[in-house]
Design a protein around this motif. Structure first.
Motif, PDB file in Angstrom:
ATOM      1  N   SER A  11       3.388  14.557  30.179  1.00 52.49           N
ATOM      2  CA  SER A  11       2.269  14.491  30.952  1.00 52.49           C
ATOM      3  C   SER A  11       2.056  15.682  32.035  1.00 52.49           C
ATOM      4  O   SER A  11       2.868  16.408  32.379  1.00 52.49           O
ATOM      5  CB  SER A  11       2.354  13.206  31.986  1.00 52.49           C
ATOM      6  OG  SER A  11       2.271  12.265  30.853  1.00 52.49           O
ATOM      7  N   LEU A  20      -2.622  16.087  30.088  1.00 57.31           N
ATOM      8  CA  LEU A  20      -1.874  15.538  29.131  1.00 57.31           C
ATOM      9  C   LEU A  20      -1.477  14.176  29.623  1.00 57.31           C
ATOM     10  O   LEU A  20      -0.848  14.147  30.740  1.00 57.31           O
ATOM     11  CB  LEU A  20      -0.552  16.181  28.637  1.00 57.31           C
ATOM     12  CG  LEU A  20      -1.046  17.706  27.857  1.00 57.31           C
ATOM     13  CD1 LEU A  20      -0.071  18.542  27.779  1.00 57.31           C
ATOM     14  CD2 LEU A  20      -1.928  17.539  26.636  1.00 57.31           C
ATOM     15  N   VAL A  23       2.204  12.265  26.047  1.00 56.58           N
ATOM     16  CA  VAL A  23       2.368  12.946  24.686  1.00 56.58           C
ATOM     17  C   VAL A  23       3.744  13.096  24.003  1.00 56.58           C
ATOM     18  O   VAL A  23       4.715  13.526  24.557  1.00 56.58           O
ATOM     19  CB  VAL A  23       1.487  14.438  24.699  1.00 56.58           C
ATOM     20  CG1 VAL A  23       1.981  14.895  23.558  1.00 56.58           C
ATOM     21  CG2 VAL A  23       0.247  14.441  25.194  1.00 56.58           C
ATOM     22  N   PHE A  46      -0.505  22.098  26.454  1.00 56.40           N
ATOM     23  CA  PHE A  46       0.732  21.971  26.009  1.00 56.40           C
ATOM     24  C   PHE A  46       1.534  23.281  25.621  1.00 56.40           C
ATOM     25  O   PHE A  46       2.475  23.302  25.609  1.00 56.40           O
ATOM     26  CB  PHE A  46       0.537  20.978  24.800  1.00 56.40           C
ATOM     27  CG  PHE A  46       1.837  21.118  23.750  1.00 56.40           C
ATOM     28  CD1 PHE A  46       2.985  20.237  24.150  1.00 56.40           C
ATOM     29  CD2 PHE A  46       2.030  21.968  22.643  1.00 56.40           C
ATOM     30  CE1 PHE A  46       4.111  20.387  23.512  1.00 56.40           C
ATOM     31  CE2 PHE A  46       3.192  21.999  22.022  1.00 56.40           C
ATOM     32  CZ  PHE A  46       4.235  21.216  22.302  1.00 56.40           C
ATOM     33  N   LEU A 209      -5.021  15.278  18.831  1.00 60.38           N
ATOM     34  CA  LEU A 209      -4.923  15.153  20.100  1.00 60.38           C
ATOM     35  C   LEU A 209      -6.421  15.248  20.780  1.00 60.38           C
ATOM     36  O   LEU A 209      -7.283  15.829  20.022  1.00 60.38           O
ATOM     37  CB  LEU A 209      -4.342  16.578  20.898  1.00 60.38           C
ATOM     38  CG  LEU A 209      -4.001  16.348  22.377  1.00 60.38           C
ATOM     39  CD1 LEU A 209      -2.838  15.210  22.554  1.00 60.38           C
ATOM     40  CD2 LEU A 209      -3.572  17.765  22.895  1.00 60.38           C
ATOM     41  N   ARG A 213      -4.454  12.759  24.928  1.00 57.86           N
ATOM     42  CA  ARG A 213      -3.553  11.886  24.227  1.00 57.86           C
ATOM     43  C   ARG A 213      -3.368  11.941  22.757  1.00 57.86           C
ATOM     44  O   ARG A 213      -4.580  12.488  22.257  1.00 57.86           O
ATOM     45  CB  ARG A 213      -4.195  10.469  24.583  1.00 57.86           C
ATOM     46  CG  ARG A 213      -4.263  10.018  26.182  1.00 57.86           C
ATOM     47  CD  ARG A 213      -4.784   8.645  26.264  1.00 57.86           C
ATOM     48  NE  ARG A 213      -4.921   8.340  27.753  1.00 57.86           N
ATOM     49  CZ  ARG A 213      -3.823   7.953  28.372  1.00 57.86           C
ATOM     50  NH1 ARG A 213      -2.567   7.615  27.916  1.00 57.86           N
ATOM     51  NH2 ARG A 213      -3.943   7.343  29.756  1.00 57.86           N
ATOM     52  N   VAL A 214      -2.359  11.505  22.333  1.00 60.70           N
ATOM     53  CA  VAL A 214      -2.130  11.666  20.809  1.00 60.70           C
ATOM     54  C   VAL A 214      -2.739  10.414  20.369  1.00 60.70           C
ATOM     55  O   VAL A 214      -2.525   9.406  20.681  1.00 60.70           O
ATOM     56  CB  VAL A 214      -0.755  11.739  20.546  1.00 60.70           C
ATOM     57  CG1 VAL A 214      -0.450  11.582  19.057  1.00 60.70           C
ATOM     58  CG2 VAL A 214       0.065  12.921  20.930  1.00 60.70           C
ATOM     59  N   ARG A 217      -0.612  10.442  14.421  1.00 58.41           N
ATOM     60  CA  ARG A 217       0.238  11.813  13.792  1.00 58.41           C
ATOM     61  C   ARG A 217       0.917  11.358  12.727  1.00 58.41           C
ATOM     62  O   ARG A 217       1.119  10.023  12.560  1.00 58.41           O
ATOM     63  CB  ARG A 217       1.541  11.923  14.997  1.00 58.41           C
ATOM     64  CG  ARG A 217       2.221  10.839  15.399  1.00 58.41           C
ATOM     65  CD  ARG A 217       3.235  11.265  16.387  1.00 58.41           C
ATOM     66  NE  ARG A 217       3.818  10.091  17.070  1.00 58.41           N
ATOM     67  CZ  ARG A 217       3.666   9.431  18.077  1.00 58.41           C
ATOM     68  NH1 ARG A 217       2.829   9.823  18.889  1.00 58.41           N
ATOM     69  NH2 ARG A 217       4.468   8.554  18.274  1.00 58.41           N
TER      70      ARG A 217
END
Length: 244
Positions: A11, A20, A23, A46, A209, A213-214, A217
């Protein structure tokens, strides 16, 4: 399974603005992973954390098992980086840019020469070696930057929006060159982008993303199946509209 990159609970905030939030994702060795998100999603934040330009008190980033906060030298030695903004010395030739990078990594002249020849051949730049970087087009400059990032033979390569400003054919060439690094040289790649056509096929992995936030994936088929859609555009377009 060997993890080239492991991100856990990461974060980061700019004052009151959260860039973020928690993550987490991984990049396997010798694989291509796209960190896909609209502009403002947190991709460059990131990237700054992964290269130690910023430091986050929350979460962890490990490169081949080395925590970048606790063992930065060992971790970053395994990392090659291409930033979004160009960083070549335009008044140096192609070869001089590579030789300067080799010197920064402490390579002797003979070993530097061997690696320079390899990279010039790999990226089709041998006949441009004596040209100043400012005389080359954007696609060739990006090739030099990737070649420079590989001079110390890192097993993990991070590229932040590397095709910005390039035309479609040049973008496709660069995407294929980087995929070839994964297939033929066993290099792990994390490629940040907001362009879904830069994901090359079913073997690519994607970390989606949005707003820090993710959202999803996995491989492209896995991400599409989880979302119940047939193509990435159907998944990505609403997120891009939300960010605009």
């Amino acid at each position: 399974m060997t993890l080239a990159l492991e991100v856990t609970g990461l974060s980061y905030s700019f004052g009151a603005k959260r860039a973020l939030s928690d993550v987490s994702f991984t990049v396997e060795a010798a694989s291509f992973t796209a960190l896909l998100g609209p502009n403002g999603a947190g991709k460059t934040t990131f990237f700054s954390l992964a290269t130690r330009l910023f430091d986050s008190p929350a979460g962890a980033i490990r490169i081949f098992g080395r925590d970048i906060r606790h063992h930065p030298g060992e971790a970053l030695a395994r990392l090659g980086v291409v930033f979004q903004d160009p960083t070549l010395d335009l008044d140096l030739s192609v070869e001089q840019n590579l030789r300067y990078a080799a010197a920064l990594h402490g390579l002797g002249r003979r070993e530097a020469g061997r690696r320079i020849e390899r990279e010039l051949a790999r990226f089709g730049l041998a006949d441009r070696r004596h040209e100043k970087a400012r005389r080359l087009n954007g696609g060739h400059r990006r090739r030099i930057e990737i070649a420079r990032a590989l001079m110390h033979e890192p097993p993990l390569l991070l590229l932040d929006e590397p095709t910005v400003g390039l035309d479609v054919p040049t973008r496709r060439q660069l995407v294929e060159m980087v995929h070839r690094l994964c297939r033929e040289d066993g290099i792990a790649v994390l490629w940040t982008t907001h362009l879904i056509d830069e994901l090359d096929g079913a073997d690519d992995r994607v970390v989606l993303l949005s707003q820090g936030r993710v959202q999803s994936r996995g491989t492209i088929p896995e991400v599409l199946a989880a979302a119940g859609v047939s193509d990435l555009a159907s998944l990505f377009t609403p997120l891009a509209a939300l960010a605009s």
